[in-house]
Scaffold this active site. Structure first.
Site, PDB file in Angstrom:
ATOM      1  N   CYS A 122       0.810  -1.234   0.000  1.00 40.35           N
ATOM      2  CA  CYS A 122       0.000   0.000   0.000  1.00 40.35           C
ATOM      3  C   CYS A 122       0.839   1.277   0.000  1.00 40.35           C
ATOM      4  O   CYS A 122       0.571   2.213  -0.761  1.00 40.35           O
ATOM      5  CB  CYS A 122      -0.940  -0.015   1.208  1.00 40.35           C
ATOM      6  SG  CYS A 122      -0.250  -0.737   2.691  1.00 40.35           S
ATOM      7  N   HIS A 139      -2.952   6.018   4.780  1.00 41.57           N
ATOM      8  CA  HIS A 139      -1.539   6.239   5.089  1.00 41.57           C
ATOM      9  C   HIS A 139      -1.157   7.633   4.591  1.00 41.57           C
ATOM     10  O   HIS A 139      -1.613   8.067   3.515  1.00 41.57           O
ATOM     11  CB  HIS A 139      -0.651   5.228   4.355  1.00 41.57           C
ATOM     12  CG  HIS A 139      -0.855   3.794   4.775  1.00 41.57           C
ATOM     13  ND1 HIS A 139      -1.519   3.408   5.914  1.00 41.57           N
ATOM     14  CD2 HIS A 139      -0.435   2.637   4.173  1.00 41.57           C
ATOM     15  CE1 HIS A 139      -1.523   2.080   6.000  1.00 41.57           C
ATOM     16  NE2 HIS A 139      -0.881   1.585   4.959  1.00 41.57           N
TER      17      HIS A 139
HETATM   18  N1  LIG Z   1      -4.922  -3.873   4.879  1.00 37.65           N
HETATM   19  C1  LIG Z   1      -4.237  -3.235   3.951  1.00 37.65           C
HETATM   20  O1  LIG Z   1      -4.134  -1.979   3.913  1.00 37.65           O
HETATM   21  C2  LIG Z   1      -3.546  -4.007   2.877  1.00 37.65           C
HETATM   22  C3  LIG Z   1      -3.006  -3.311   1.813  1.00 37.65           C
HETATM   23  C4  LIG Z   1      -2.368  -4.022   0.798  1.00 37.65           C
HETATM   24  C5  LIG Z   1      -2.283  -5.390   0.890  1.00 37.65           C
HETATM   25  N2  LIG Z   1      -2.814  -6.051   1.956  1.00 37.65           N
HETATM   26  C6  LIG Z   1      -2.700  -7.510   1.990  1.00 37.65           C
HETATM   27  O2  LIG Z   1      -3.981  -8.082   1.701  1.00 37.65           O
HETATM   28  C7  LIG Z   1      -4.109  -9.342   2.389  1.00 37.65           C
HETATM   29  C8  LIG Z   1      -5.365  -9.325   3.235  1.00 37.65           C
HETATM   30  O3  LIG Z   1      -5.254  -8.294   4.191  1.00 37.65           O
HETATM   31  P1  LIG Z   1      -6.474  -7.789   5.081  1.00 37.65           P
HETATM   32  O4  LIG Z   1      -5.972  -6.531   5.667  1.00 37.65           O
HETATM   33  O5  LIG Z   1      -7.757  -7.803   4.338  1.00 37.65           O
HETATM   34  O6  LIG Z   1      -6.520  -8.959   6.205  1.00 37.65           O
HETATM   35  P2  LIG Z   1      -7.727  -9.417   7.144  1.00 37.65           P
HETATM   36  O7  LIG Z   1      -8.646  -8.281   7.429  1.00 37.65           O
HETATM   37  O8  LIG Z   1      -7.093 -10.114   8.284  1.00 37.65           O
HETATM   38  O9  LIG Z   1      -8.532 -10.496   6.253  1.00 37.65           O
HETATM   39  C9  LIG Z   1      -8.009 -11.750   5.921  1.00 37.65           C
HETATM   40  C10 LIG Z   1      -8.974 -12.511   5.017  1.00 37.65           C
HETATM   41  O10 LIG Z   1      -8.381 -13.762   4.664  1.00 37.65           O
HETATM   42  C11 LIG Z   1      -9.304 -14.807   4.961  1.00 37.65           C
HETATM   43  N3  LIG Z   1      -8.610 -16.043   5.316  1.00 37.65           N
HETATM   44  C12 LIG Z   1      -7.731 -16.244   6.324  1.00 37.65           C
HETATM   45  N4  LIG Z   1      -7.348 -17.546   6.362  1.00 37.65           N
HETATM   46  C13 LIG Z   1      -8.021 -18.166   5.353  1.00 37.65           C
HETATM   47  C14 LIG Z   1      -8.096 -19.517   4.885  1.00 37.65           C
HETATM   48  N5  LIG Z   1      -7.379 -20.488   5.460  1.00 37.65           N
HETATM   49  N6  LIG Z   1      -8.886 -19.798   3.837  1.00 37.65           N
HETATM   50  C15 LIG Z   1      -9.620 -18.839   3.230  1.00 37.65           C
HETATM   51  N7  LIG Z   1      -9.615 -17.533   3.642  1.00 37.65           N
HETATM   52  C16 LIG Z   1      -8.821 -17.204   4.686  1.00 37.65           C
HETATM   53  C17 LIG Z   1     -10.101 -14.275   6.142  1.00 37.65           C
HETATM   54  O11 LIG Z   1     -11.298 -15.023   6.269  1.00 37.65           O
HETATM   55  P3  LIG Z   1     -12.062 -15.172   7.704  1.00 37.65           P
HETATM   56  O12 LIG Z   1     -12.759 -13.851   7.921  1.00 37.65           O
HETATM   57  O13 LIG Z   1     -13.008 -16.274   7.436  1.00 37.65           O
HETATM   58  O14 LIG Z   1     -11.024 -15.445   8.724  1.00 37.65           O
HETATM   59  C18 LIG Z   1     -10.311 -12.837   5.684  1.00 37.65           C
HETATM   60  O15 LIG Z   1     -11.351 -12.799   4.731  1.00 37.65           O
HETATM   61  C19 LIG Z   1      -2.817  -9.508   3.186  1.00 37.65           C
HETATM   62  O16 LIG Z   1      -1.928 -10.293   2.444  1.00 37.65           O
HETATM   63  C20 LIG Z   1      -2.296  -8.095   3.318  1.00 37.65           C
HETATM   64  O17 LIG Z   1      -0.904  -8.043   3.491  1.00 37.65           O
HETATM   65  C21 LIG Z   1      -3.458  -5.399   2.940  1.00 37.65           C
END
Ligand SMILES: NC(=O)c1ccc[n+]([C@@H]2O[C@H](COP(=O)([O-])OP(=O)(O)OC[C@H]3O[C@@H](n4cnc5c(N)ncnc54)[C@H](OP(=O)(O)O)[C@@H]3O)[C@@H](O)[C@H]2O)c1
Length: 338
Positions: free
Chosen positions: A128, A241
């Site tokens: 990001c 950010h």
């Molecule tokens: N947040 C940011 O600003 C941002 C920016 C760029 C990139 N990212 C990247 O995007 C990704 C997701 O981030 P996030 O912030 O959205 O995280 P998050 O809020 O923790 O969400 C994680 C997601 O992954 C799912 N998940 C976890 N384990 C799983 C499994 N075994 N099988 C299927 N689904 C599973 C979760 O489902 P449940 O709800 O069912 O647990 C949830 O839908 C990460 O790699 C992060 O580094 C994030």
């Protein structure tokens, strides 16, 4: 056409569903949602419909033309190669494949041309803080050349997903009750605090987030030797950010030339205000798709300079993640139809 969102219940996944709803996708495109078994049966609204969340399995995503993957790096490493070998294009939000030389790392406004002819495999969405920095710096690189970047970030807790949002919310409640804040996710409390590193120290000096900004910038701009001096800090803000950016251009320029470059840049809103209440901030920019730039200055107010300073804000869940991922999808669909 079928599009699958894996990680649909997460902070990024929910934004991706919103971005898909607002995108140019026609109504015959089927959107399917996947998450962990914990979320099976949950429902999420999409264009007036209620979509059910399914527990992910390779079998269930078979036949999806595109997968927007947002379930973390470990999950993506384990599953994206198998999904893409079933003939789906995977657009991955995690850091798992970003530095793989065979995998395109894409910000459509900056290096979307790399996707010409891409039909199968994995595409990585950058970090990001890298995305918002390069949307602002690339137009300067194109017009003036680039010698150095010095950047300090002020990153929100939603950058750590739903867990980060919960950690700050819980700690704010603790403070209001005059209780000592309990910290689970970060090494210190984040409420009423600033953490001067994000992620583990990887080379003994720089933290993980700083090295992502350095390495991803080298790959996306195609400038492997560019000095990028990054400091990444986590601040008690829910979304967006902010970045204080200093750039040394390839040649001297005046303020007007740099302003023009910003004004013509895609995906960027240049704000010339000197009114402090109107300066772009997380308060103003949450939920917006663009990158906001303001407070442009030359070195010590000199009329011409190689060095420029500016402030940059973007919603990390929008342009920093979901918006960029859906723009990659739209870019692929446009290439396919042309
Ligand atoms: N947040 C940011 O600003 C941002 C920016 C760029 C990139 N990212 C990247 O995007 C990704 C997701 O981030 P996030 O912030 O959205 O995280 P998050 O809020 O923790 O969400 C994680 C997601 O992954 C799912 N998940 C976890 N384990 C799983 C499994 N075994 N099988 C299927 N689904 C599973 C979760 O489902 P449940 O709800 O069912 O647990 C949830 O839908 C990460 O790699 C992060 O580094 C994030």
């Amino acid at each position: 056409m079928r599009i699958g969102v894996v990680g649909a219940t997460g902070a990024v996944g929910r934004e991706m569903i919103e971005e898909l709803a607002e995108s140019s996708l026609t109504s015959d495109v089927k959107v399917e949602l996947f998450a962990s078994p914990r979320s099976e049966g949950e429902t999420i609204a999409y264009r007036g419909e209620t979509l059910k969340v399914n527990a992910y399995s390779l079998e269930k995503v078979k036949g999806c033309d595109y997968i927007l993957m947002s379930a973390g790096g470990t999950f993506s490493k384990a599953h994206s190669p198998a999904i893409s070998s079933q003939d789906s294009v995977v657009i991955d939000n995690s850091s798992a494949f970003r530095m793989d030389p065979k995998i395109p790392l894409i910000i459509p406004e900056v290096n979307g041309d790399v996707l010409q002819g891409f039909t199968q495999g994995i595409i990585a969405n950058p970090n990001c803080s890298t995305i918002q920095m390069l949307v602002a710096i690339n137009p300067l690189k194109l017009k003036f050349g680039l010698k150095m970047i010095v950047v300090a970030t002020y990153q929100s807790v939603s950058g750590s997903g739903q867990k980060g949002i919960k950690e700050l919310s819980d700690q704010l409640q603790d403070y209001l009750k005059f209780e000592k804040p309990n910290h689970v996710l970060y090494p210190q409390p984040i409420a009423s605090n600033v953490l001067s590193a994000i992620g583990p120290f990887e080379d003994g000096q720089n933290c993980e987030e700083e090295l992502k900004m350095v390495n991803e910038t080298h790959k996306i701009l195609g400038l492997p030797g560019l000095p990028v001096l990054a400091t990444s800090a986590r601040v008690p803000v829910f979304a967006c950010h902010s970045e204080a950016i200093n750039v040394q251009l390839g040649r001297e320029a005046d303020l007007e030339e740099v302003k023009q470059a910003f004004k013509q840049a895609p995906g960027l809103i240049y704000n010339e205000t000197t009114s402090q209440s109107e300066l772009p901030s997380p308060f103003h920019c949450t939920g917006k798709k663009e990158v906001f730039v303001a407070r442009l200055r030359t070195l010590f107010g000199e009329p011409r300079s190689e060095w420029f300073q500016f402030w940059n804000v973007a919603d990390n869940l929008k342009k920093g993640a979901a918006t960029n991922a859906v723009q990659i999808l739209e870019h692929l669909l446009k290439n396919k139809s042309s």
